[in-house]
Design a protein around this motif. Structure first.
Motif, PDB file in Angstrom:
ATOM      1  N   TRP A  95       0.819  -1.205   0.000  1.00 13.12           N
ATOM      2  CA  TRP A  95       0.000   0.000   0.000  1.00 13.12           C
ATOM      3  C   TRP A  95       0.855   1.258   0.000  1.00 13.12           C
ATOM      4  O   TRP A  95       0.501   2.252  -0.650  1.00 13.12           O
ATOM      5  N   ALA A  96       1.979   1.254   0.680  1.00 16.59           N
ATOM      6  CA  ALA A  96       2.874   2.415   0.659  1.00 16.59           C
ATOM      7  C   ALA A  96       3.360   2.672  -0.765  1.00 16.59           C
ATOM      8  O   ALA A  96       3.379   3.821  -1.237  1.00 16.59           O
ATOM      9  N   ARG A  97       3.722   1.609  -1.459  1.00 16.67           N
ATOM     10  CA  ARG A  97       4.192   1.733  -2.839  1.00 16.67           C
ATOM     11  C   ARG A  97       3.077   2.256  -3.755  1.00 16.67           C
ATOM     12  O   ARG A  97       3.288   3.153  -4.573  1.00 16.67           O
ATOM     13  N   LEU A  98       1.868   1.711  -3.611  1.00 17.71           N
ATOM     14  CA  LEU A  98       0.745   2.139  -4.458  1.00 17.71           C
ATOM     15  C   LEU A  98       0.330   3.585  -4.174  1.00 17.71           C
ATOM     16  O   LEU A  98       0.045   4.349  -5.103  1.00 17.71           O
ATOM     17  N   VAL A  99       0.299   3.968  -2.918  1.00 15.41           N
ATOM     18  CA  VAL A  99      -0.071   5.337  -2.561  1.00 15.41           C
ATOM     19  C   VAL A  99       1.000   6.311  -3.056  1.00 15.41           C
ATOM     20  O   VAL A  99       0.688   7.350  -3.648  1.00 15.41           O
ATOM     21  N   PHE A 100       2.263   5.978  -2.835  1.00 14.77           N
ATOM     22  CA  PHE A 100       3.352   6.858  -3.251  1.00 14.77           C
ATOM     23  C   PHE A 100       3.360   7.054  -4.763  1.00 14.77           C
ATOM     24  O   PHE A 100       3.602   8.144  -5.264  1.00 14.77           O
ATOM     25  N   SER A 101       3.074   5.999  -5.509  1.00 13.24           N
ATOM     26  CA  SER A 101       3.081   6.089  -6.976  1.00 13.24           C
ATOM     27  C   SER A 101       1.778   6.671  -7.531  1.00 13.24           C
ATOM     28  O   SER A 101       1.684   6.940  -8.725  1.00 13.24           O
ATOM     29  N   GLY A 102       0.766   6.847  -6.678  1.00 12.60           N
ATOM     30  CA  GLY A 102      -0.511   7.382  -7.126  1.00 12.60           C
ATOM     31  C   GLY A 102      -1.397   6.351  -7.808  1.00 12.60           C
ATOM     32  O   GLY A 102      -2.388   6.695  -8.435  1.00 12.60           O
ATOM     33  N   LYS A 103      -1.065   5.081  -7.657  1.00 11.35           N
ATOM     34  CA  LYS A 103      -1.813   4.026  -8.349  1.00 11.35           C
ATOM     35  C   LYS A 103      -2.930   3.408  -7.514  1.00 11.35           C
ATOM     36  O   LYS A 103      -3.678   2.590  -8.017  1.00 11.35           O
ATOM     37  N   GLY A 104      -3.023   3.762  -6.260  1.00 11.95           N
ATOM     38  CA  GLY A 104      -4.074   3.153  -5.445  1.00 11.95           C
ATOM     39  C   GLY A 104      -4.118   3.700  -4.044  1.00 11.95           C
ATOM     40  O   GLY A 104      -3.225   4.433  -3.616  1.00 11.95           O
ATOM     41  N   ARG A 105      -5.161   3.344  -3.350  1.00  6.94           N
ATOM     42  CA  ARG A 105      -5.355   3.701  -1.946  1.00  6.94           C
ATOM     43  C   ARG A 105      -5.792   2.453  -1.207  1.00  6.94           C
ATOM     44  O   ARG A 105      -6.553   1.661  -1.740  1.00  6.94           O
ATOM     45  N   PRO A 106      -5.342   2.296   0.041  1.00  5.80           N
ATOM     46  CA  PRO A 106      -5.778   1.125   0.806  1.00  5.80           C
ATOM     47  C   PRO A 106      -7.266   1.227   1.123  1.00  5.80           C
ATOM     48  O   PRO A 106      -7.840   2.324   1.111  1.00  5.80           O
ATOM     49  N   PRO A 107      -7.901   0.088   1.408  1.00  6.45           N
ATOM     50  CA  PRO A 107      -9.317   0.129   1.789  1.00  6.45           C
ATOM     51  C   PRO A 107      -9.511   1.014   3.022  1.00  6.45           C
ATOM     52  O   PRO A 107      -8.694   0.994   3.947  1.00  6.45           O
ATOM     53  N   ARG A 108     -10.568   1.795   3.010  1.00 10.83           N
ATOM     54  CA  ARG A 108     -10.879   2.645   4.160  1.00 10.83           C
ATOM     55  C   ARG A 108     -11.326   1.767   5.319  1.00 10.83           C
ATOM     56  O   ARG A 108     -12.073   0.808   5.128  1.00 10.83           O
ATOM     57  N   ILE A 109     -10.889   2.108   6.513  1.00 15.12           N
ATOM     58  CA  ILE A 109     -11.237   1.337   7.701  1.00 15.12           C
ATOM     59  C   ILE A 109     -12.429   2.008   8.377  1.00 15.12           C
ATOM     60  O   ILE A 109     -12.409   3.214   8.624  1.00 15.12           O
ATOM     61  N   VAL A 110     -13.476   1.209   8.648  1.00 13.84           N
ATOM     62  CA  VAL A 110     -14.658   1.710   9.350  1.00 13.84           C
ATOM     63  C   VAL A 110     -14.662   1.147  10.762  1.00 13.84           C
ATOM     64  O   VAL A 110     -14.130   0.077  11.022  1.00 13.84           O
ATOM     65  N   ALA A 111     -15.286   1.882  11.662  1.00 14.82           N
ATOM     66  CA  ALA A 111     -15.189   1.587  13.090  1.00 14.82           C
ATOM     67  C   ALA A 111     -15.823   0.270  13.524  1.00 14.82           C
ATOM     68  O   ALA A 111     -15.270  -0.436  14.352  1.00 14.82           O
ATOM     69  N   ASP A 112     -16.996  -0.061  12.981  1.00 12.67           N
ATOM     70  CA  ASP A 112     -17.696  -1.255  13.446  1.00 12.67           C
ATOM     71  C   ASP A 112     -18.671  -1.744  12.376  1.00 12.67           C
ATOM     72  O   ASP A 112     -18.773  -1.157  11.303  1.00 12.67           O
ATOM     73  N   VAL A 113     -19.391  -2.801  12.696  1.00 15.74           N
ATOM     74  CA  VAL A 113     -20.325  -3.396  11.743  1.00 15.74           C
ATOM     75  C   VAL A 113     -21.438  -2.421  11.377  1.00 15.74           C
ATOM     76  O   VAL A 113     -21.833  -2.338  10.211  1.00 15.74           O
ATOM     77  N   ASP A 114     -21.938  -1.651  12.339  1.00 15.91           N
ATOM     78  CA  ASP A 114     -23.008  -0.682  12.043  1.00 15.91           C
ATOM     79  C   ASP A 114     -22.535   0.371  11.045  1.00 15.91           C
ATOM     80  O   ASP A 114     -23.260   0.732  10.122  1.00 15.91           O
ATOM     81  N   ALA A 115     -21.313   0.873  11.229  1.00 16.46           N
ATOM     82  CA  ALA A 115     -20.760   1.856  10.292  1.00 16.46           C
ATOM     83  C   ALA A 115     -20.582   1.222   8.912  1.00 16.46           C
ATOM     84  O   ALA A 115     -20.858   1.859   7.888  1.00 16.46           O
ATOM     85  N   ALA A 116     -20.141  -0.025   8.882  1.00 17.03           N
ATOM     86  CA  ALA A 116     -19.982  -0.729   7.601  1.00 17.03           C
ATOM     87  C   ALA A 116     -21.341  -0.893   6.919  1.00 17.03           C
ATOM     88  O   ALA A 116     -21.463  -0.696   5.709  1.00 17.03           O
ATOM     89  N   MET A 117     -22.371  -1.238   7.688  1.00 13.15           N
ATOM     90  CA  MET A 117     -23.709  -1.408   7.105  1.00 13.15           C
ATOM     91  C   MET A 117     -24.229  -0.092   6.529  1.00 13.15           C
ATOM     92  O   MET A 117     -24.838  -0.086   5.462  1.00 13.15           O
ATOM     93  N   ARG A 118     -23.974   1.006   7.229  1.00 15.37           N
ATOM     94  CA  ARG A 118     -24.393   2.309   6.686  1.00 15.37           C
ATOM     95  C   ARG A 118     -23.691   2.584   5.351  1.00 15.37           C
ATOM     96  O   ARG A 118     -24.310   3.062   4.406  1.00 15.37           O
TER      97      ARG A 118
END
Length: 146
Positions: A95-118
């Motif tokens: 992910w560091a390599r992809l972010v630095f090169s502008g080719k990708g972003r890591p998956p966003r982390i959500v706090a819990d199952v309820d936030a993921a469901m929203r």
């Protein structure tokens, strides 16, 4: 005896922990899910691997977006090791390599199952992985299990 007195409250806490916060045990099924209204009917192992390695996958009208739950690290480590064959250190380097090169972003982390469901309900092209026991609800559509 003293060790038992220390471990007893920890055991009581672990047994009373809600399922959505519980991590997948080593051998326990992990499932990739989308919101129930999603047009995505299923994903292959290759598609899930490519998605979580930063490749762009088309989910019909828009590209798929991957999320991660903020779950204990051993569940995330088990997911990446079993599905992708990579360690957490290797994933951070990727992910560091992809972010630095502008080719990708890591998956966003959500706090819990309820936030993921929203998130899943608001965007039908979003997917997240979680322990299978946490995914048993009519609001989620299982896409891939392993």
């Amino acid at each position: 005896m003293r060790r038992a007195l220390v471990l007893l409250p920890l055991l009581a806490f672990a047994l009373g922990m809600p399922a959505q916060l519980r991590a997948a045990e080593p051998g326990e099924a992990v499932v990739v899910v989308a919101g129930h209204a999603s047009a995505i009917t299923g994903l292959t192992r290759d598609e899930v691997t490519r998605l979580y390695l930063g490749e762009r996958l088309d989910g019909g009208k828009a590209p798929l977006k991957a999320l991660e739950l903020d779950i204990p690290p051993w569940t995330r480590e088990a997911f990446y090791a079993r599905l992708l064959g990579r360690s957490p250190v290797q994933m951070r380097a990727l992910w560091a390599r992809l972010v630095f090169s502008g080719k990708g972003r890591p998956p966003r982390i959500v706090a819990d199952v309820d936030a993921a469901m929203r998130e899943l309900e608001s965007d039908p092209n979003t997917v997240v992985f979680m322990p299978a026991e946490s995914a048993v609800t009519a609001r989620l559509k299982p896409l891939f299990a392993f």
